[in-house]
Motif scaffolding. Structure first.
Motif, mmCIF file in Angstrom:
data_model
loop_
_atom_site.group_PDB
_atom_site.id
_atom_site.type_symbol
_atom_site.label_atom_id
_atom_site.label_comp_id
_atom_site.label_asym_id
_atom_site.label_seq_id
_atom_site.Cartn_x
_atom_site.Cartn_y
_atom_site.Cartn_z
ATOM 1 N N LEU A 47 -2.353 -1.983 3.893
ATOM 2 C CA LEU A 47 -3.565 -1.169 3.965
ATOM 3 C C LEU A 47 -3.511 -0.087 2.898
ATOM 4 C CD1 LEU A 47 -3.861 -0.661 7.831
ATOM 5 C CD2 LEU A 47 -4.809 -2.504 6.415
ATOM 6 N N CYS A 48 -4.633 0.097 2.188
ATOM 7 C CA CYS A 48 -4.698 1.076 1.105
ATOM 8 C C CYS A 48 -6.047 1.786 1.129
ATOM 9 C CB CYS A 48 -4.554 0.396 -0.252
ATOM 10 S SG CYS A 48 -3.050 -0.572 -0.473
ATOM 11 N N PHE B 28 -11.315 1.148 0.184
ATOM 12 C CA PHE B 28 -10.331 0.661 1.134
ATOM 13 C C PHE B 28 -10.003 -0.764 0.728
ATOM 14 C CE2 PHE B 28 -9.340 -1.852 4.930
ATOM 15 C CZ PHE B 28 -8.274 -1.127 5.446
ATOM 16 N N ALA B 29 -8.725 -1.138 0.848
ATOM 17 C CA ALA B 29 -8.358 -2.508 0.487
ATOM 18 C C ALA B 29 -7.268 -3.056 1.389
ATOM 19 C CB ALA B 29 -7.891 -2.557 -0.964
ATOM 20 N N PHE B 30 -7.356 -4.366 1.588
ATOM 21 C CA PHE B 30 -6.224 -5.142 2.032
ATOM 22 C C PHE B 30 -5.551 -5.565 0.723
ATOM 23 C CE2 PHE B 30 -7.560 -7.325 6.331
ATOM 24 C CZ PHE B 30 -7.651 -6.095 6.940
ATOM 25 N N ASP B 31 -4.417 -4.977 0.403
ATOM 26 C CA ASP B 31 -3.666 -5.329 -0.790
ATOM 27 C C ASP B 31 -2.609 -6.327 -0.327
ATOM 28 O OD1 ASP B 31 -2.194 -5.500 -3.109
ATOM 29 O OD2 ASP B 31 -1.738 -3.367 -3.233
ATOM 30 N N CYS B 32 -2.713 -7.560 -0.803
ATOM 31 C CA CYS B 32 -1.923 -8.646 -0.228
ATOM 32 C C CYS B 32 -0.910 -9.240 -1.190
ATOM 33 C CB CYS B 32 -2.855 -9.778 0.213
ATOM 34 S SG CYS B 32 -4.146 -9.257 1.342
ATOM 35 N N ASN B 33 0.170 -9.699 -0.606
ATOM 36 C CA ASN B 33 1.078 -10.628 -1.259
ATOM 37 C C ASN B 33 0.906 -11.901 -0.438
ATOM 38 O OD1 ASN B 33 3.131 -12.271 -2.061
ATOM 39 N ND2 ASN B 33 4.755 -10.773 -1.743
#
Length: 176
Positions: A44-45, A31-36
């Motif tokens: 959310l991923c 699970f990841a917080f994929d951020c810009n």
């Protein structure tokens, strides 16, 4: 910088609960917080072993197949959120465009970009706050209810950042 971590945690709870309701039969390895971060954006991923196997097979049979044979390259692909099947299933902008512009103008009051390091410091602080929010989310019932593999990983990563740096940051912040 102090932000309202609760908004981020609530966003993650709501997004993940909805996703799990819509996908009740999946088990996830990450699970990841994929951020810009420069846009104050969190995506959310999640990904499954099955989806990763499909992605790996695709890359291993493609034009650059030889690049996806080593264990290191396979691991890079496995934790590259941009290649996940369930990437960006929900998005949250922590700061709106006006708030970001105000911060930017505070850092660069005369539109002279002579203090780029101040902007870098701001985005680094924001990434730390996002990571702390993910750690807080990891202590919720919603996070605990994510069906997980035994080697489940979670991390907060900025666009173009190496996953090793993201995992190291979360390990460091979890021990504080």
């Amino acid at each position: 910088m102090k932000m309202d971590m609760l908004n981020i945690v609530n966003f993650a709870i709501n997004g993940v609960e909805k996703f799990l309701r819509e996908n009740p039969d999946l088990t996830f390895y990450a699970f990841a917080f994929d951020c810009n971060v420069e846009g104050a954006e969190i995506n959310l991923c999640l990904n499954t072993e099955e989806a990763f196997s499909e992605t790996l097979a695709f890359y291993q049979s493609g034009k650059y197949a030889e690049q996806y044979q080593t264990e290191e390259r396979k691991q890079d692909l496995k934790y590259n959120t941009g290649d996940w099947k369930y990437q960006c299933f929900d998005t949250f902008y922590v700061l709106n465009e006006e708030e970001l512009t105000a911060i930017f103008n505070e850092i660069y009051p005369n539109e002279v970009e002579d203090d780029y390091q101040s902007w870098v410091n701001f985005t680094n602080e924001l990434l730390v706050e996002f990571t702390k929010s993910l750690i807080a989310f990891s202590n919720t019932e919603t996070f605990k209810n994510i069906p997980k593999t035994g080697d489940f990983q979670f991390f907060c990563i900025d666009h173009e950042e190496e996953v090793e740096a993201a995992i190291e940051r979360i390990k460091t912040l979890k021990t504080l």
